[in-house]
Design a protein around this motif. Sequence first.
Motif, mmCIF file in Angstrom:
data_model
loop_
_atom_site.group_PDB
_atom_site.id
_atom_site.type_symbol
_atom_site.label_atom_id
_atom_site.label_comp_id
_atom_site.label_asym_id
_atom_site.label_seq_id
_atom_site.Cartn_x
_atom_site.Cartn_y
_atom_site.Cartn_z
ATOM 1 N N LEU A 89 56.602 34.559 -21.611
ATOM 2 C CA LEU A 89 57.972 34.535 -21.082
ATOM 3 C C LEU A 89 58.706 35.846 -21.390
ATOM 4 O O LEU A 89 59.483 36.333 -20.569
ATOM 5 C CB LEU A 89 58.757 33.341 -21.650
ATOM 6 N N LEU A 90 58.450 36.415 -22.560
ATOM 7 C CA LEU A 90 59.065 37.705 -22.911
ATOM 8 C C LEU A 90 58.525 38.815 -22.001
ATOM 9 O O LEU A 90 59.278 39.691 -21.568
ATOM 10 C CB LEU A 90 58.793 38.047 -24.382
ATOM 11 N N GLU A 91 57.226 38.758 -21.700
ATOM 12 C CA GLU A 91 56.616 39.753 -20.815
ATOM 13 C C GLU A 91 57.118 39.610 -19.376
ATOM 14 O O GLU A 91 57.115 40.579 -18.620
ATOM 15 C CB GLU A 91 55.089 39.631 -20.844
ATOM 16 N N ALA A 92 57.535 38.402 -18.992
ATOM 17 C CA ALA A 92 57.981 38.150 -17.614
ATOM 18 C C ALA A 92 59.446 38.534 -17.389
ATOM 19 O O ALA A 92 59.953 38.408 -16.277
ATOM 20 C CB ALA A 92 57.766 36.685 -17.258
ATOM 21 N N ARG A 93 60.133 39.011 -18.436
ATOM 22 C CA ARG A 93 61.510 39.486 -18.260
ATOM 23 C C ARG A 93 61.505 40.703 -17.332
ATOM 24 O O ARG A 93 60.586 41.527 -17.369
ATOM 25 C CB ARG A 93 62.120 39.877 -19.616
ATOM 26 N N LEU A 94 62.550 40.841 -16.531
ATOM 27 C CA LEU A 94 62.606 41.935 -15.555
ATOM 28 C C LEU A 94 62.610 43.310 -16.230
ATOM 29 O O LEU A 94 61.875 44.208 -15.815
ATOM 30 C CB LEU A 94 63.840 41.781 -14.655
ATOM 31 N N ASP A 95 63.413 43.474 -17.297
ATOM 32 C CA ASP A 95 63.475 44.787 -17.955
ATOM 33 C C ASP A 95 62.114 45.182 -18.541
ATOM 34 O O ASP A 95 61.698 46.345 -18.445
ATOM 35 C CB ASP A 95 64.579 44.844 -19.021
ATOM 36 N N ASN A 96 61.394 44.206 -19.099
ATOM 37 C CA ASN A 96 60.076 44.499 -19.660
ATOM 38 C C ASN A 96 59.083 44.880 -18.563
ATOM 39 O O ASN A 96 58.282 45.793 -18.728
ATOM 40 C CB ASN A 96 59.549 43.286 -20.434
ATOM 41 N N THR A 97 59.141 44.190 -17.426
ATOM 42 C CA THR A 97 58.218 44.468 -16.323
ATOM 43 C C THR A 97 58.481 45.851 -15.721
ATOM 44 O O THR A 97 57.542 46.568 -15.374
ATOM 45 C CB THR A 97 58.309 43.358 -15.252
ATOM 46 N N VAL A 98 59.765 46.223 -15.630
ATOM 47 C CA VAL A 98 60.124 47.562 -15.136
ATOM 48 C C VAL A 98 59.513 48.624 -16.055
ATOM 49 O O VAL A 98 58.957 49.622 -15.592
ATOM 50 C CB VAL A 98 61.666 47.719 -15.047
ATOM 51 N N TYR A 99 59.559 48.377 -17.363
ATOM 52 C CA TYR A 99 58.955 49.286 -18.342
ATOM 53 C C TYR A 99 57.426 49.305 -18.211
ATOM 54 O O TYR A 99 56.807 50.363 -18.183
ATOM 55 C CB TYR A 99 59.374 48.863 -19.755
ATOM 56 N N ARG A 100 56.825 48.124 -18.100
ATOM 57 C CA ARG A 100 55.353 48.030 -17.988
ATOM 58 C C ARG A 100 54.830 48.703 -16.710
ATOM 59 O O ARG A 100 53.753 49.272 -16.712
ATOM 60 C CB ARG A 100 54.915 46.563 -17.987
ATOM 61 N N LEU A 101 55.606 48.619 -15.622
ATOM 62 C CA LEU A 101 55.189 49.246 -14.364
ATOM 63 C C LEU A 101 55.274 50.766 -14.431
ATOM 64 O O LEU A 101 54.714 51.468 -13.589
ATOM 65 C CB LEU A 101 56.048 48.730 -13.203
ATOM 66 N N GLY A 102 56.000 51.286 -15.427
ATOM 67 C CA GLY A 102 56.131 52.737 -15.583
ATOM 68 C C GLY A 102 57.338 53.315 -14.882
ATOM 69 O O GLY A 102 57.494 54.537 -14.808
ATOM 70 N N ILE A 103 58.227 52.455 -14.378
ATOM 71 C CA ILE A 103 59.434 52.925 -13.687
ATOM 72 C C ILE A 103 60.398 53.557 -14.695
ATOM 73 O O ILE A 103 61.135 54.484 -14.373
ATOM 74 C CB ILE A 103 60.118 51.762 -12.921
ATOM 75 N N ALA A 104 60.376 53.054 -15.929
ATOM 76 C CA ALA A 104 61.240 53.574 -16.995
ATOM 77 C C ALA A 104 60.387 53.971 -18.197
ATOM 78 O O ALA A 104 59.356 53.349 -18.459
ATOM 79 C CB ALA A 104 62.265 52.514 -17.395
ATOM 80 N N PRO A 105 60.814 54.991 -18.965
ATOM 81 C CA PRO A 105 60.021 55.444 -20.107
ATOM 82 C C PRO A 105 60.078 54.522 -21.327
ATOM 83 O O PRO A 105 59.232 54.604 -22.208
ATOM 84 C CB PRO A 105 60.617 56.815 -20.432
#
Length: 200
Positions: A89-105
């Motif tokens: 559930l923590l990994e499915a948060r939007l901010d975390n996914t944006v980070y995991r996708l590499g959109i943010a550092p």
Amino acid sequence: MARYTGPKAKIGRKFGEAILGANKYVQKKNYAPGMHGRGKKRKQSEYAVQLAAKQKAKYIYGVLERQFAKIFHKASIKEGITGENLLKLLEARLDNTVYRLGIAPSRRAARQLVSHKHITVNGEIVNIPSYQLRPGDIVGVREKSKSLEVIVDSLARRSNRFNWLEWDNKLMQGKFVSYPEREQIPENIQEQLIVELYSK
């Protein structure tokens, strides 16, 4: 002031690893911060060890106490192992996914991009960092934001690829394929200690 905005190195030294990003002080000063940092290490109680595990997870994902308790409650009523459900559930948060996708550092940067309406989910702008993604959701960069320097630089340095995410560089969007399995999550979190803490 609720969210931690202090020195990253202090938190890294507290847990003995750079959990908020690489920092030279974590390596240089491999002891805890504060006046008792260099002193003799006392044996920690069971409660202290469990609390530290929870605090570490909260700092890594940038979640506050009440939010964390709500996520834990959702994880506990869901089918499966509670600790693993919590991390999913923590990994499915939007901010975390944006980070995991590499959109943010970093997760902090990802949180800011989401809050400032640069991110879309299934074509709609979403500005809630804690938004829970479901398998099949498409996370993309808003058309007007595709030339933002922070996003372009971050995607140029993008190296980590995760099995539960797909990324399309041309469209600048990714797909949340499924919830990750525990062994796929690289974070060093002892979720069982968190479960034990909440079950007291």
